[in-house]
Design a protein around this motif. Structure first.
Motif, PDB file in Angstrom:
ATOM      1  N   GLY A   1      -4.326   6.292   7.905  1.00 58.54           N
ATOM      2  CA  GLY A   1      -5.021   7.592   8.430  1.00 58.54           C
ATOM      3  C   GLY A   1      -6.296   7.964   7.241  1.00 58.54           C
ATOM      4  N   ARG A   2      -6.248   7.494   6.331  1.00 60.79           N
ATOM      5  CA  ARG A   2      -7.387   7.669   5.398  1.00 60.79           C
ATOM      6  C   ARG A   2      -8.604   6.906   5.919  1.00 60.79           C
ATOM      7  NH1 ARG A   2      -4.480   5.660  -0.373  1.00 60.79           N
ATOM      8  NH2 ARG A   2      -2.866   7.178  -0.250  1.00 60.79           N
ATOM      9  N   PRO A   3      -9.709   7.565   5.192  1.00 56.69           N
ATOM     10  CA  PRO A   3     -11.215   7.016   5.861  1.00 56.69           C
ATOM     11  C   PRO A   3     -11.096   5.430   5.378  1.00 56.69           C
ATOM     12  CG  PRO A   3     -11.296   9.086   4.519  1.00 56.69           C
ATOM     13  CD  PRO A   3     -10.053   8.750   4.476  1.00 56.69           C
ATOM     14  N   GLU A   4     -11.611   4.650   6.333  1.00 57.61           N
ATOM     15  CA  GLU A   4     -11.441   3.059   5.959  1.00 57.61           C
ATOM     16  C   GLU A   4     -12.249   2.708   4.708  1.00 57.61           C
ATOM     17  OE1 GLU A   4     -12.375  -1.109   8.192  1.00 57.61           O
ATOM     18  OE2 GLU A   4     -12.875   0.840   9.278  1.00 57.61           O
ATOM     19  N   SER A   5     -11.689   1.727   4.039  1.00 57.77           N
ATOM     20  CA  SER A   5     -12.064   1.357   2.835  1.00 57.77           C
ATOM     21  C   SER A   5     -11.515  -0.161   2.376  1.00 57.77           C
ATOM     22  CB  SER A   5     -11.909   2.342   1.492  1.00 57.77           C
ATOM     23  OG  SER A   5     -10.477   2.265   1.344  1.00 57.77           O
ATOM     24  N   LEU A   6     -12.268  -0.953   1.744  1.00 52.89           N
ATOM     25  CA  LEU A   6     -11.893  -2.093   1.267  1.00 52.89           C
ATOM     26  C   LEU A   6     -10.523  -2.189   0.541  1.00 52.89           C
ATOM     27  CD1 LEU A   6     -11.668  -5.387   1.090  1.00 52.89           C
ATOM     28  CD2 LEU A   6     -13.358  -5.087  -0.615  1.00 52.89           C
ATOM     29  N   ALA A   7     -10.287  -1.076  -0.126  1.00 55.00           N
ATOM     30  CA  ALA A   7      -9.265  -0.773  -1.078  1.00 55.00           C
ATOM     31  C   ALA A   7      -8.006  -0.408  -0.115  1.00 55.00           C
ATOM     32  CB  ALA A   7      -9.385   0.275  -2.021  1.00 55.00           C
ATOM     33  N   GLY A   8      -8.237   0.523   0.933  1.00 50.58           N
ATOM     34  CA  GLY A   8      -7.281   0.808   1.908  1.00 50.58           C
ATOM     35  C   GLY A   8      -6.616  -0.517   2.644  1.00 50.58           C
ATOM     36  N   HIS A   9      -7.662  -1.472   3.117  1.00 45.86           N
ATOM     37  CA  HIS A   9      -6.831  -2.587   3.760  1.00 45.86           C
ATOM     38  C   HIS A   9      -6.228  -3.606   2.914  1.00 45.86           C
ATOM     39  CE1 HIS A   9      -9.398  -2.295   7.396  1.00 45.86           C
ATOM     40  NE2 HIS A   9     -10.470  -2.159   6.977  1.00 45.86           N
ATOM     41  N   VAL A  10      -6.740  -3.591   1.538  1.00 47.29           N
ATOM     42  CA  VAL A  10      -5.720  -4.264   0.544  1.00 47.29           C
ATOM     43  C   VAL A  10      -4.483  -3.596   0.529  1.00 47.29           C
ATOM     44  CG1 VAL A  10      -5.691  -5.178  -1.964  1.00 47.29           C
ATOM     45  CG2 VAL A  10      -7.643  -5.438  -0.206  1.00 47.29           C
ATOM     46  N   ALA A  11      -4.489  -2.143   0.357  1.00 43.85           N
ATOM     47  CA  ALA A  11      -3.337  -1.421   0.031  1.00 43.85           C
ATOM     48  C   ALA A  11      -2.255  -1.668   1.078  1.00 43.85           C
ATOM     49  CB  ALA A  11      -3.444  -0.179  -0.307  1.00 43.85           C
ATOM     50  N   ALA A  12      -2.850  -1.604   2.730  1.00 40.27           N
ATOM     51  CA  ALA A  12      -1.996  -1.765   3.808  1.00 40.27           C
ATOM     52  C   ALA A  12      -1.356  -3.118   3.608  1.00 40.27           C
ATOM     53  CB  ALA A  12      -3.131  -1.499   4.887  1.00 40.27           C
ATOM     54  N   ALA A  13      -2.112  -4.125   3.296  1.00 42.93           N
ATOM     55  CA  ALA A  13      -1.571  -5.726   3.378  1.00 42.93           C
ATOM     56  C   ALA A  13      -0.299  -5.602   2.492  1.00 42.93           C
ATOM     57  CB  ALA A  13      -2.591  -6.663   3.063  1.00 42.93           C
ATOM     58  N   SER A  14      -0.597  -4.944   1.289  1.00 36.13           N
ATOM     59  CA  SER A  14       0.493  -4.991   0.343  1.00 36.13           C
ATOM     60  C   SER A  14       1.758  -4.213   0.610  1.00 36.13           C
ATOM     61  CB  SER A  14      -0.325  -4.309  -1.276  1.00 36.13           C
ATOM     62  OG  SER A  14       0.820  -4.286  -2.040  1.00 36.13           O
ATOM     63  N   THR A  15       1.431  -2.977   1.243  1.00 33.95           N
ATOM     64  CA  THR A  15       2.606  -2.381   1.957  1.00 33.95           C
ATOM     65  C   THR A  15       3.251  -3.213   2.748  1.00 33.95           C
ATOM     66  OG1 THR A  15       1.550  -0.457   1.361  1.00 33.95           O
ATOM     67  CG2 THR A  15       3.169  -0.142   3.183  1.00 33.95           C
ATOM     68  N   LEU A  16       2.526  -3.917   3.724  1.00 31.78           N
ATOM     69  CA  LEU A  16       3.068  -4.765   4.759  1.00 31.78           C
ATOM     70  C   LEU A  16       4.120  -5.785   4.002  1.00 31.78           C
ATOM     71  CD1 LEU A  16       3.732  -5.558   7.483  1.00 31.78           C
ATOM     72  CD2 LEU A  16       1.657  -6.930   7.581  1.00 31.78           C
ATOM     73  N   HIS A  17       3.678  -6.425   2.961  1.00 33.22           N
ATOM     74  CA  HIS A  17       4.402  -7.498   2.257  1.00 33.22           C
ATOM     75  C   HIS A  17       5.903  -6.662   1.868  1.00 33.22           C
ATOM     76  CE1 HIS A  17       1.998 -11.167   2.007  1.00 33.22           C
ATOM     77  NE2 HIS A  17       0.975 -10.315   1.751  1.00 33.22           N
ATOM     78  N   ALA A  18       5.546  -5.369   0.947  1.00 35.70           N
ATOM     79  CA  ALA A  18       6.769  -4.709   0.760  1.00 35.70           C
ATOM     80  C   ALA A  18       7.641  -4.295   1.844  1.00 35.70           C
ATOM     81  CB  ALA A  18       6.529  -3.324  -0.165  1.00 35.70           C
ATOM     82  N   LEU A  19       7.205  -4.150   3.066  1.00 34.88           N
ATOM     83  CA  LEU A  19       8.103  -3.648   4.213  1.00 34.88           C
ATOM     84  C   LEU A  19       8.927  -4.823   4.628  1.00 34.88           C
ATOM     85  CD1 LEU A  19       8.731  -2.030   6.571  1.00 34.88           C
ATOM     86  CD2 LEU A  19       6.805  -2.716   7.876  1.00 34.88           C
ATOM     87  N   ILE A  20       8.020  -6.051   4.688  1.00 34.95           N
ATOM     88  CA  ILE A  20       8.959  -7.446   5.142  1.00 34.95           C
ATOM     89  C   ILE A  20       9.970  -7.816   4.221  1.00 34.95           C
ATOM     90  CG2 ILE A  20       8.759  -9.994   5.318  1.00 34.95           C
ATOM     91  CD1 ILE A  20       5.722  -9.327   6.416  1.00 34.95           C
ATOM     92  N   ASN A  21       9.879  -7.417   2.857  1.00 33.14           N
ATOM     93  CA  ASN A  21      10.972  -7.624   2.068  1.00 33.14           C
ATOM     94  C   ASN A  21      11.805  -6.552   2.015  1.00 33.14           C
ATOM     95  OD1 ASN A  21      11.665  -8.822  -0.567  1.00 33.14           O
ATOM     96  ND2 ASN A  21      11.707  -6.893  -1.280  1.00 33.14           N
ATOM     97  N   ALA A  22      11.678  -5.169   2.377  1.00 31.74           N
ATOM     98  CA  ALA A  22      12.694  -4.414   2.514  1.00 31.74           C
ATOM     99  C   ALA A  22      13.454  -4.432   3.718  1.00 31.74           C
ATOM    100  CB  ALA A  22      11.963  -2.855   2.668  1.00 31.74           C
TER     101      ALA A  22
END
Length: 293
Positions: free
Chosen positions: A152-173
């Motif tokens: 929901g934030r303005p698009e940024s490279l950091a946002g894409h990387v953070a979303a990928a990291s969050t997805l890894h954490a979700l899969i683990n959870a």
């Protein structure tokens, strides 16, 4: 599960939630990280079933209120979906899902990337069954909420990387195996735990058949349980653990390599050196020198 229900109750009492969706087209470089998130959303009061749908990417759905069913073609029968259930939808597979009367509330995420196959091979992304009870339900809910907030934030490279990291954490959870309908999943987790206790306590050569006999299961059942718990066969798991222990001894002590080999369960120092080199990438003496520098 109590913590998960408390999170849901708090959210519903505060009445801060609404249906929302965000989509992204990640830069190609993000996909090379392994996973790239292409969409995330939250639906309150999911309408009637989605019939015969096929996606061109992976999807995950967390149902946090209400119940219904999922039918995934190639998997026999209807799967029951209850509050707290999570299911993964693979690309190219026809599926039908939806709530019973009254609808359900869900978080969803869309993603792609080469790491998806690796996760599947390790038993994640629905490999243990179409509908799962997350291993850490409260954490899965939190990661879904974070994913939606990030997109929901303005698009940024950091946002894409953070979303990928969050997805890894979700899969683990979500984890690998707590099937909502199955006692066998619990049995396998308990079997894996007991098998690891025996493997971790072993010294010298180990016969997997003897461990299977001690636990009163077949070799195949033992191997499946250990692989679900560790991602490796019993033999490879034991090697990895012994190499890890050897790394500590090489770094923290001045003991000769031959003594360390015996200490971690390898009476033959030459064989230990070959095993260590294969798993660590360098010989024991080189590893010791690198770490001490």
């Amino acid at each position: 599960m109590y913590a998960f229900r408390k999170v849901l109750d708090d959210c519903r009492r505060e009445d801060r939630m609404e249906s929302v969706a965000h989509y992204r087209t990640p830069p190609e470089g993000v996909r090379t990280l392994g996973l790239a998130v292409t969409g995330a959303g939250r639906i309150l009061g999911q309408p009637p079933s989605r019939v015969d749908r096929v996606l061109n990417c992976h999807a995950g759905v967390l149902v946090f209120h209400g119940s219904g069913t999922l039918e995934l073609y190639g998997t026999p029968g209807l799967c029951q979906v209850r509050p707290g259930s999570f299911f993964w939808l693979p690309p190219g597979v026809r599926h039908c899902y939806g709530p019973s009367a009254g609808g359900w509330d869900e978080y969803w995420v869309l993603f792609e990337g080469p790491a998806a196959q690796g996760y599947t091979d390790l038993g994640y992304l629905g490999a243990a069954g179409p509908v799962l009870e997350p291993a850490d339900a409260a954490e899965a809910f939190a990661q879904c909420a974070r994913m939606l907030e990030l997109l929901g934030r303005p698009e940024s490279l950091a946002g894409h990387v953070a979303a990928a990291s969050t997805l890894h954490a979700l899969i683990n959870a979500v984890g690998t195996g707590r099937r909502t309908s199955a006692e066998p999943g619990r049995f396998r987790r308990d079997l894996g735990r007991r098998a690891l206790e025996l493997l971790d306590g072993a010294h010298g050569p180990v016969r997997i058949s003897e461990i299977a006999r001690e636990l009163a299961v077949s070799r195949d059942s033992l191997a499946a349980a250990v692989r679900q718990a560790t991602g490796s066969t019993p033999t490879v798991y034991l090697m990895r653990r012994r190499v890890d222990r050897a790394k500590v001894l090489l770094t923290d002590t001045d003991a000769p390599v031959s003594l360390i080999a015996r200490e971690v369960g390898y009476p033959d120092p030459a064989y230990f050196t070959r095993v260590f080199t294969r798993h660590a990438g360098v010989a024991p003496s080189v590893f010791r020198e690198q770490q001490r520098r």
